[in-house]
Design an enzyme around this catalytic site. Structure first.
Site, PDB file in Angstrom:
ATOM      1  CG  ASP A   1       4.204 -18.054  52.250  1.00  0.00           C
ATOM      2  OD1 ASP A   1       4.852 -17.017  52.003  1.00  0.00           O
ATOM      3  OD2 ASP A   1       2.969 -18.030  52.508  1.00  0.00           O
ATOM      4  CG  ASN A   2       0.420 -19.239  56.354  1.00  0.00           C
ATOM      5  OD1 ASN A   2       0.772 -18.355  55.562  1.00  0.00           O
ATOM      6  ND2 ASN A   2      -0.253 -18.982  57.468  1.00  0.00           N
ATOM      7  CG  LEU A   3       0.680 -21.152  50.077  1.00  0.00           C
ATOM      8  CD1 LEU A   3       0.108 -22.174  49.078  1.00  0.00           C
ATOM      9  CD2 LEU A   3       1.797 -20.353  49.396  1.00  0.00           C
TER      10      LEU A   3
ATOM     11  CB  THR B   1       7.840  -1.266  59.494  1.00  0.00           C
ATOM     12  OG1 THR B   1       7.305  -0.102  58.888  1.00  0.00           O
ATOM     13  CG2 THR B   1       7.271  -1.369  60.895  1.00  0.00           C
TER      14      THR B   1
ATOM     15  CE1 TYR C   1       3.298  -4.998  59.390  1.00  0.00           C
ATOM     16  CE2 TYR C   1       3.223  -2.629  58.971  1.00  0.00           C
ATOM     17  CZ  TYR C   1       3.884  -3.840  58.918  1.00  0.00           C
ATOM     18  OH  TYR C   1       5.158  -3.892  58.402  1.00  0.00           O
ATOM     19  CG  HIS C   2       2.902   0.584  61.339  1.00  0.00           C
ATOM     20  ND1 HIS C   2       1.790   0.895  60.594  1.00  0.00           N
ATOM     21  CD2 HIS C   2       3.953   0.691  60.496  1.00  0.00           C
ATOM     22  CE1 HIS C   2       2.168   1.204  59.346  1.00  0.00           C
ATOM     23  NE2 HIS C   2       3.475   1.078  59.263  1.00  0.00           N
TER      24      HIS C   2
ATOM     25  CE  LYS D   1       6.523  -6.090  60.401  1.00  0.00           C
ATOM     26  NZ  LYS D   1       7.293  -7.215  59.907  1.00  0.00           N
TER      27      LYS D   1
ATOM     28  CB  THR E   1      -6.650   7.799  46.184  1.00  0.00           C
ATOM     29  OG1 THR E   1      -5.644   6.771  46.166  1.00  0.00           O
ATOM     30  CG2 THR E   1      -7.785   7.413  45.254  1.00  0.00           C
TER      31      THR E   1
ATOM     32  CG  ASN F   1       0.003 -14.418  61.097  1.00  0.00           C
ATOM     33  OD1 ASN F   1       0.019 -15.647  60.977  1.00  0.00           O
ATOM     34  ND2 ASN F   1       0.662 -13.622  60.288  1.00  0.00           N
TER      35      ASN F   1
ATOM     36  CB  SER G   1      -1.727   0.639  61.815  1.00  0.00           C
ATOM     37  OG  SER G   1      -0.614  -0.193  61.522  1.00  0.00           O
TER      38      SER G   1
HETATM   39  P1  NAD Z   1       3.354 -10.175  51.770  1.00  0.00           P
HETATM   40  O1  NAD Z   1       2.050 -10.232  52.463  1.00  0.00           O
HETATM   41  O2  NAD Z   1       3.371 -10.058  50.287  1.00  0.00           O
HETATM   42  O3  NAD Z   1       4.235 -11.458  52.169  1.00  0.00           O
HETATM   43  C1  NAD Z   1       4.214 -12.051  53.440  1.00  0.00           C
HETATM   44  C2  NAD Z   1       4.246 -13.561  53.230  1.00  0.00           C
HETATM   45  O4  NAD Z   1       4.236 -14.201  54.514  1.00  0.00           O
HETATM   46  C3  NAD Z   1       3.010 -14.061  52.476  1.00  0.00           C
HETATM   47  O5  NAD Z   1       3.397 -14.893  51.414  1.00  0.00           O
HETATM   48  C4  NAD Z   1       2.213 -14.820  53.539  1.00  0.00           C
HETATM   49  O6  NAD Z   1       1.479 -15.897  52.997  1.00  0.00           O
HETATM   50  C5  NAD Z   1       3.316 -15.264  54.497  1.00  0.00           C
HETATM   51  N1  NAD Z   1       2.850 -15.467  55.872  1.00  0.00           N
HETATM   52  C6  NAD Z   1       2.157 -14.604  56.669  1.00  0.00           C
HETATM   53  N2  NAD Z   1       1.909 -15.177  57.859  1.00  0.00           N
HETATM   54  C7  NAD Z   1       2.459 -16.426  57.822  1.00  0.00           C
HETATM   55  C8  NAD Z   1       2.503 -17.502  58.740  1.00  0.00           C
HETATM   56  N3  NAD Z   1       1.919 -17.418  59.933  1.00  0.00           N
HETATM   57  N4  NAD Z   1       3.149 -18.640  58.377  1.00  0.00           N
HETATM   58  C9  NAD Z   1       3.743 -18.746  57.151  1.00  0.00           C
HETATM   59  N5  NAD Z   1       3.714 -17.758  56.234  1.00  0.00           N
HETATM   60  C10 NAD Z   1       3.066 -16.604  56.570  1.00  0.00           C
HETATM   61  O7  NAD Z   1       4.185  -8.977  52.429  1.00  0.00           O
HETATM   62  P2  NAD Z   1       5.528  -8.278  51.933  1.00  0.00           P
HETATM   63  O8  NAD Z   1       5.178  -6.984  51.340  1.00  0.00           O
HETATM   64  O9  NAD Z   1       6.342  -9.243  51.168  1.00  0.00           O
HETATM   65  O10 NAD Z   1       6.218  -7.987  53.321  1.00  0.00           O
HETATM   66  C11 NAD Z   1       7.125  -8.919  53.899  1.00  0.00           C
HETATM   67  C12 NAD Z   1       7.653  -8.378  55.207  1.00  0.00           C
HETATM   68  O11 NAD Z   1       8.327  -7.150  54.972  1.00  0.00           O
HETATM   69  C13 NAD Z   1       6.552  -8.103  56.218  1.00  0.00           C
HETATM   70  O12 NAD Z   1       6.932  -8.547  57.483  1.00  0.00           O
HETATM   71  C14 NAD Z   1       6.418  -6.600  56.195  1.00  0.00           C
HETATM   72  O13 NAD Z   1       6.027  -6.126  57.443  1.00  0.00           O
HETATM   73  C15 NAD Z   1       7.803  -6.137  55.817  1.00  0.00           C
HETATM   74  N6  NAD Z   1       7.781  -4.856  55.105  1.00  0.00           N
HETATM   75  C16 NAD Z   1       7.123  -4.733  53.919  1.00  0.00           C
HETATM   76  C17 NAD Z   1       7.098  -3.486  53.270  1.00  0.00           C
HETATM   77  C18 NAD Z   1       6.357  -3.266  51.992  1.00  0.00           C
HETATM   78  O14 NAD Z   1       6.268  -2.103  51.541  1.00  0.00           O
HETATM   79  N7  NAD Z   1       5.845  -4.290  51.334  1.00  0.00           N
HETATM   80  C19 NAD Z   1       7.770  -2.398  53.847  1.00  0.00           C
HETATM   81  C20 NAD Z   1       8.422  -2.568  55.069  1.00  0.00           C
HETATM   82  C21 NAD Z   1       8.428  -3.808  55.686  1.00  0.00           C
HETATM   83  N1  USQ Z   2      -1.727   6.932  51.233  1.00  0.00           N
HETATM   84  C1  USQ Z   2      -2.362   7.840  50.391  1.00  0.00           C
HETATM   85  N2  USQ Z   2      -3.106   7.341  49.371  1.00  0.00           N
HETATM   86  C2  USQ Z   2      -3.246   6.005  49.123  1.00  0.00           C
HETATM   87  C3  USQ Z   2      -2.571   5.080  49.990  1.00  0.00           C
HETATM   88  C4  USQ Z   2      -1.837   5.597  51.030  1.00  0.00           C
HETATM   89  O1  USQ Z   2      -2.274   9.052  50.559  1.00  0.00           O
HETATM   90  O2  USQ Z   2      -3.926   5.632  48.162  1.00  0.00           O
HETATM   91  C5  USQ Z   2      -0.905   7.452  52.352  1.00  0.00           C
HETATM   92  C6  USQ Z   2      -1.264   6.886  53.722  1.00  0.00           C
HETATM   93  O3  USQ Z   2      -2.309   7.644  54.323  1.00  0.00           O
HETATM   94  C7  USQ Z   2       0.062   6.977  54.455  1.00  0.00           C
HETATM   95  C8  USQ Z   2       1.108   6.778  53.349  1.00  0.00           C
HETATM   96  O4  USQ Z   2       0.434   7.019  52.122  1.00  0.00           O
HETATM   97  O5  USQ Z   2       0.237   8.250  54.976  1.00  0.00           O
HETATM   98  C9  USQ Z   2       1.745   5.400  53.326  1.00  0.00           C
HETATM   99  O6  USQ Z   2       0.751   4.394  53.196  1.00  0.00           O
HETATM  100  P1  USQ Z   2       1.134   2.966  52.571  1.00  0.00           P
HETATM  101  O7  USQ Z   2      -0.115   2.142  52.520  1.00  0.00           O
HETATM  102  O8  USQ Z   2       1.892   3.150  51.322  1.00  0.00           O
HETATM  103  O9  USQ Z   2       2.195   2.386  53.636  1.00  0.00           O
HETATM  104  P2  USQ Z   2       2.004   1.849  55.113  1.00  0.00           P
HETATM  105  O10 USQ Z   2       0.602   1.681  55.502  1.00  0.00           O
HETATM  106  O11 USQ Z   2       2.851   2.711  55.985  1.00  0.00           O
HETATM  107  O12 USQ Z   2       2.618   0.390  55.041  1.00  0.00           O
HETATM  108  C10 USQ Z   2       3.601  -0.032  54.077  1.00  0.00           C
HETATM  109  C11 USQ Z   2       3.631  -1.550  54.116  1.00  0.00           C
HETATM  110  C12 USQ Z   2       4.083  -2.017  55.497  1.00  0.00           C
HETATM  111  C13 USQ Z   2       5.398  -1.364  55.852  1.00  0.00           C
HETATM  112  C14 USQ Z   2       5.328   0.150  55.729  1.00  0.00           C
HETATM  113  C15 USQ Z   2       6.683   0.797  55.857  1.00  0.00           C
HETATM  114  O13 USQ Z   2       2.355  -2.084  53.787  1.00  0.00           O
HETATM  115  O14 USQ Z   2       4.224  -3.433  55.496  1.00  0.00           O
HETATM  116  O15 USQ Z   2       5.783  -1.698  57.145  1.00  0.00           O
HETATM  117  O16 USQ Z   2       4.859   0.495  54.416  1.00  0.00           O
HETATM  118  S1  USQ Z   2       6.598   2.361  56.656  1.00  0.00           S
HETATM  119  O17 USQ Z   2       5.546   3.154  56.021  1.00  0.00           O
HETATM  120  O18 USQ Z   2       7.877   2.964  56.542  1.00  0.00           O
HETATM  121  O19 USQ Z   2       6.213   2.111  58.036  1.00  0.00           O
END
Ligand code: NAD
Ligand code: USQ
Length: 406
Positions: free
Chosen positions: A34-36, A148, A192-193, A196, A264, A122, A190
């Site tokens: 991890d790069n933190l 995702t 981000y999405h 993916k 919210t 990234n 987005s």
């Molecule tokens: P997070 O941000 O908590 O963890 C990601 C980790 O990756 C962090 O510790 C960060 O420091 C590290 N990182 C990022 N870029 C890096 C790089 N270039 N080199 C080394 N380390 C790096 O996120 P999370 O919630 O744990 O999500 C992990 C994965 O799961 C993500 O790819 C995310 O898209 C996916 N995901 C998360 C959720 C969710 O709800 N949290 C849902 C669906 C998918």
């Molecule tokens: N939302 C609210 N109120 C809030 C926050 C969010 O109504 O306070 C709504 C958003 O508008 C959206 C939904 O809730 O419609 C989901 O938002 P979210 O922030 O919970 O989730 P999202 O942005 O989709 O992203 C999260 C993770 C991402 C992962 C994704 C899975 O951060 O890493 O990929 O969930 S999924 O949603 O299935 O694509």
């Protein structure tokens, strides 16, 4: 007896940390890379985890003290340090790696041009560097990636979203049709999405050209905080993001209820999304590691989710447990405010992961985490101030001034 080495890229994060502990306890030799950067972003946003996350050194020392098991940590940027990844794979000879190392917050990716560019650079370089290093060192290493559900988009279709692929029939010259199986059309909401959806193409290429063994878990929104391993000691606690950029909806509602902030709901709250508890996430990843695809197989895609809910129903559910107020805020995102979501997940279910349902898990989460750490909440970090467009920003600011004036 050891089950072999697993490298966890992104093992300091919300999903990566509990997965690393779970795999270590299950008998794997775990190497966290991890790069933190998540910790640096925390400092950039001035928004800490609600739970007190310890340094990596303290986390690993506590794990060793409690279980006798060692986890190796390497600080390395997988998006830029290709040589570092190659050396790691050569030294540790993993059976599998898990790839979490991406910038994962949709609002953060939409904050500014700089954040868009960072997220694309990234995430895509991280995936490409890991894939390219596996090709050079040992194409037999199985890569499990966290993708995702958002790659499919959230259109109101009334149809069932398949696990990754679907069949199309294309017209041929002179009549007749040809059947093809293709990746389900990408429809990201987005930046981000979008990264993916691009990852999915990289995986398709590497599986076809280099016969890499890849599992892409199209995961829903992860909720909850603790797993049996992180619960062992407060020094092992998992992160709980609640701020407007990184806090995901259900965890935000739980925290908001605990601190007495209105829930919210963005827009009408008619958005339907898929969910999974963090305990099920870690189990599923271990089981995916234990059943790898074969070399030459197409990318194995699973829809890693256990239930779907409308956001306003979630808010009402949390309200029924806590008596919280609900507020409909101007939606900062460009998204359909009413959509249905039907998801096929039979391959995911076949992994045999028991699911923690909202009914069972929510109360425990409110009591054990949100209430316990409510004193750490910074109210100023709760509103989401990342907007998908200038127009949305203006509408939101107008609503804010009206609320203040009232
Ligand atoms: P997070 O941000 O908590 O963890 C990601 C980790 O990756 C962090 O510790 C960060 O420091 C590290 N990182 C990022 N870029 C890096 C790089 N270039 N080199 C080394 N380390 C790096 O996120 P999370 O919630 O744990 O999500 C992990 C994965 O799961 C993500 O790819 C995310 O898209 C996916 N995901 C998360 C959720 C969710 O709800 N949290 C849902 C669906 C998918
Ligand atoms: N939302 C609210 N109120 C809030 C926050 C969010 O109504 O306070 C709504 C958003 O508008 C959206 C939904 O809730 O419609 C989901 O938002 P979210 O922030 O919970 O989730 P999202 O942005 O989709 O992203 C999260 C993770 C991402 C992962 C994704 C899975 O951060 O890493 O990929 O969930 S999924 O949603 O299935 O694509």
């Amino acid at each position: 007896m050891t089950k072999g080495v697993v490298i966890v890229f992104g093992g300091d994060g919300f999903c990566g940390w509990p997965t690393s502990l779970h795999l270590s306890r299950a008998g794997y030799e775990v190497v966290i890379v991890d790069n933190l950067s998540r910790r640096s972003i925390e400092a950039e946003l001035g928004a800490e985890s609600l739970t007190p996350v310890r340094s990596m050194t303290e986390r690993l020392a506590a794990w060793h003290e409690l279980t006798g098991r060692k986890i190796v940590f390497r600080q390395l940027d997988v998006a830029t340090d290709f040589d570092g990844i190659r050396e790691l794979l050569s030294t540790h000879k993993p059976v599998a790696c898990v790839h979490f190392a991406e910038q994962r917050a949709a609002p953060y990716s939409m904050k500014s041009a700089r954040h868009r560019i960072y997220t694309v650079n990234n995430n895509l370089n991280a995936t490409n560097c890991i894939m390219a290093a596996i090709v050079e060192v040992d194409p037999a290493i199985h890569c499990v990636h966290l993708g995702t559900m958002g790659v499919y988009g959230y259109g109101a279709m009334g149809a069932i979203i398949p696990e990754g692929y679907f069949n199309v029939r294309l017209p041929q010259e002179g009549g007749g049709y040809v059947d093809r199986e293709v990746l389900y059309p990408a429809d990201p909401g987005s930046i981000y999405h979008m990264t993916k959806t691009q990852d999915a193409l990289l995986f398709q290429f590497y599986a076809k050209n280099d016969r890499l063994r890849i599992t892409d878990l199209h995961q829903g929104i992860v909720w909850g905080t603790q797993t049996p391993e992180t619960e062992l000691d407060e020094r092992l606690i998992n992160r709980f993001d609640y701020d407007g950029d990184y806090g995901t909806v259900l965890n935000r509602f739980l925290m908001q209820a605990a601190v007495g902030f209105p829930l919210t709901v963005n827009g009408t709250g008619g958005q339907t999304r898929a969910f999974i508890h963090i305990r099920d996430t870690v189990n599923c990843i271990r089981r995916a590691i234990e059943s790898p695809p074969k070399a030459g197989d197409k990318v194995r895609i699973l829809n890693q989710m256990t239930e779907t809910h409308r956001i306003r129903d979630l808010a009402k559910f949390v309200q029924s447990m806590t008596g919280s107020e609900i507020v409909n805020v101007v939606n900062p995102r460009t998204e359909l405010e009413e959509n249905d979501l039907q998801v096929a997940n039979s391959q995911f279910r076949a992994l045999g992961v028991a699911s923690t349902t909202l009914e069972v898990g929510l109360l425990e989460e409110v009591r054990d985490i949100a209430q316990r750490y409510r004193h750490r909440c910074d109210f100023s970090k709760i509103p989401c101030v990342s907007y998908w467009s200038r127009e949305r920003q203006q509408k939101a600011l107008a609503q804010m001034s009206k609320l203040v004036a009232e």
